[in-house]
Design an enzyme around this catalytic site. Sequence first.
Site, PDB file in Angstrom:
ATOM      1  N   TYR A  69       0.595  -1.445  -0.073  1.00 40.93           N
ATOM      2  CA  TYR A  69       0.096  -0.112   0.402  1.00 40.93           C
ATOM      3  C   TYR A  69       0.844   1.338   0.062  1.00 40.93           C
ATOM      4  CZ  TYR A  69      -4.077  -2.424   0.207  1.00 40.93           C
ATOM      5  OH  TYR A  69      -5.461  -3.399  -0.254  1.00 40.93           O
ATOM      6  N   GLN A 103     -15.588   2.749  -7.664  1.00 40.84           N
ATOM      7  CA  GLN A 103     -14.518   2.201  -7.040  1.00 40.84           C
ATOM      8  C   GLN A 103     -13.449   2.182  -6.702  1.00 40.84           C
ATOM      9  OE1 GLN A 103     -16.307  -2.330  -8.991  1.00 40.84           O
ATOM     10  NE2 GLN A 103     -16.736  -0.522 -10.506  1.00 40.84           N
ATOM     11  N   ASN A 104     -12.796   2.951  -7.235  1.00 43.02           N
ATOM     12  CA  ASN A 104     -11.318   3.605  -7.187  1.00 43.02           C
ATOM     13  C   ASN A 104     -11.243   3.972  -5.779  1.00 43.02           C
ATOM     14  OD1 ASN A 104     -11.374   2.599  -9.528  1.00 43.02           O
ATOM     15  ND2 ASN A 104     -11.470   5.001 -10.613  1.00 43.02           N
ATOM     16  N   VAL A 105      -9.826   4.045  -5.294  1.00 45.37           N
ATOM     17  CA  VAL A 105      -9.539   4.164  -3.814  1.00 45.37           C
ATOM     18  C   VAL A 105      -8.068   4.791  -3.880  1.00 45.37           C
ATOM     19  CG1 VAL A 105      -9.560   2.177  -2.901  1.00 45.37           C
ATOM     20  CG2 VAL A 105      -7.723   2.963  -4.132  1.00 45.37           C
ATOM     21  N   ASP A 106      -7.957   6.325  -5.094  1.00 43.61           N
ATOM     22  CA  ASP A 106      -7.074   6.671  -5.660  1.00 43.61           C
ATOM     23  C   ASP A 106      -7.558   8.160  -5.177  1.00 43.61           C
ATOM     24  OD1 ASP A 106      -8.473   6.975  -8.084  1.00 43.61           O
ATOM     25  OD2 ASP A 106      -7.296   6.096  -9.693  1.00 43.61           O
ATOM     26  N   HIS A 121     -15.128   1.793  -2.349  1.00 47.40           N
ATOM     27  CA  HIS A 121     -14.478   0.466  -1.766  1.00 47.40           C
ATOM     28  C   HIS A 121     -12.847   1.197  -1.192  1.00 47.40           C
ATOM     29  CE1 HIS A 121     -15.230  -2.330  -5.697  1.00 47.40           C
ATOM     30  NE2 HIS A 121     -15.905  -2.025  -4.413  1.00 47.40           N
ATOM     31  N   CYS A 129      -8.082   2.098  12.713  1.00 50.21           N
ATOM     32  CA  CYS A 129      -6.888   1.406  13.359  1.00 50.21           C
ATOM     33  C   CYS A 129      -7.857  -0.062  13.744  1.00 50.21           C
ATOM     34  CB  CYS A 129      -6.855   2.229  14.774  1.00 50.21           C
ATOM     35  SG  CYS A 129      -6.488   0.986  16.243  1.00 50.21           S
ATOM     36  N   CYS A 132      -9.352   0.416  18.282  1.00 52.82           N
ATOM     37  CA  CYS A 132      -9.741   1.321  18.693  1.00 52.82           C
ATOM     38  C   CYS A 132     -10.393   2.222  17.513  1.00 52.82           C
ATOM     39  CB  CYS A 132      -8.954   2.513  19.615  1.00 52.82           C
ATOM     40  SG  CYS A 132      -7.865   3.697  18.906  1.00 52.82           S
ATOM     41  N   ASN A 215     -16.264   2.546 -22.279  1.00 56.27           N
ATOM     42  CA  ASN A 215     -15.363   1.294 -21.736  1.00 56.27           C
ATOM     43  C   ASN A 215     -14.183   0.627 -23.491  1.00 56.27           C
ATOM     44  OD1 ASN A 215     -14.785  -0.039 -19.120  1.00 56.27           O
ATOM     45  ND2 ASN A 215     -14.624  -1.641 -20.756  1.00 56.27           N
TER      46      ASN A 215
END
Length: 243
Positions: A69, A103-106, A121, A129, A132, A215
């Site tokens: 990551y 759906q992208n995490v960027d 996503h 964490c 906690c 697409n």
Amino acid sequence: MNLEDSIKKLSKVIHSSKSLVVMTGAGISSESGVPTFRGEGGFWKGRSAMELASPEGFENNPELVWQWYEERRTKLKDIKPNPAHFALAELEKRCARFTLITQNVDRLHHQAGSKNILELHGTIWKNVCLSCPFEEDHPEEKRPTSHKCPKCGGWLRPGVVWFGEMLPEDTLSKAYRASENCDVFLVVGTSGVVYPAAGLSEIAKRSGAYTALVNLEKTNANVDLVLLGKAGNLLPKIFSAEV
Ligand code: OAD
Ligand code: ZN
């Protein structure tokens, strides 16, 4: 219908839409230089998704998962949104109701200026964490190397959804609601094999929306109109075409 006519058709439909939903996948970021998941040179090629992106993988080897990551974060720091992201941000300003499901995490949609975004996503730019309630946004700016919680000392994990995990409940229910209530649903740059994201266009269609796909290649998405090509080329044309 040829591509030119399809662009005009979709442009017309979008111009008269009162409630538009766009759902994006990795394909929209590929022209920015972010690899997709399943194509040539994709993220999962030659790597085990279960090893790097599952709760079990993290439990077995958190250091390895974090290494992966952090590599992705480092690469993303130099990456900019492309004309497809900007075209969507511009479009949102002209729409009465607009929801962007990604759906992208960027976070490239955020960088481009989009506002009403549902990150199905999660995002790579968050630490959460495991022990906690502590969470932090853009952790790399604050504490570049530590993956331990500053509150309790437990392991932090990236704020993304892993294989085998539920999607964030609130975000998912907003996505369902938007899909049920839109009149146009546009899918951009996704292979449409990962659920529940892949099922949203079907929900929209069943609720009476006009559905379309932009697409690079054909997918199994059951939509009213398919436009094959690069999102960075097609979206600016579709959204600006004279109707
Ligand atoms: P995929 O890699 O499965 O699919 C990307 C799609 O984008 C493919 O159909 C490509 O043909 C298309 N594509 C590539 N470049 C394009 C371009 N310039 N313009 C338009 N289309 C282009 O990525 P996703 O469908 O996003 O989940 O993958 C879905 C999920 O699977 C990801 O969110 C991730 C992964 O496992 C999680 O991590 C939970
Ligand atoms: Zn903690």
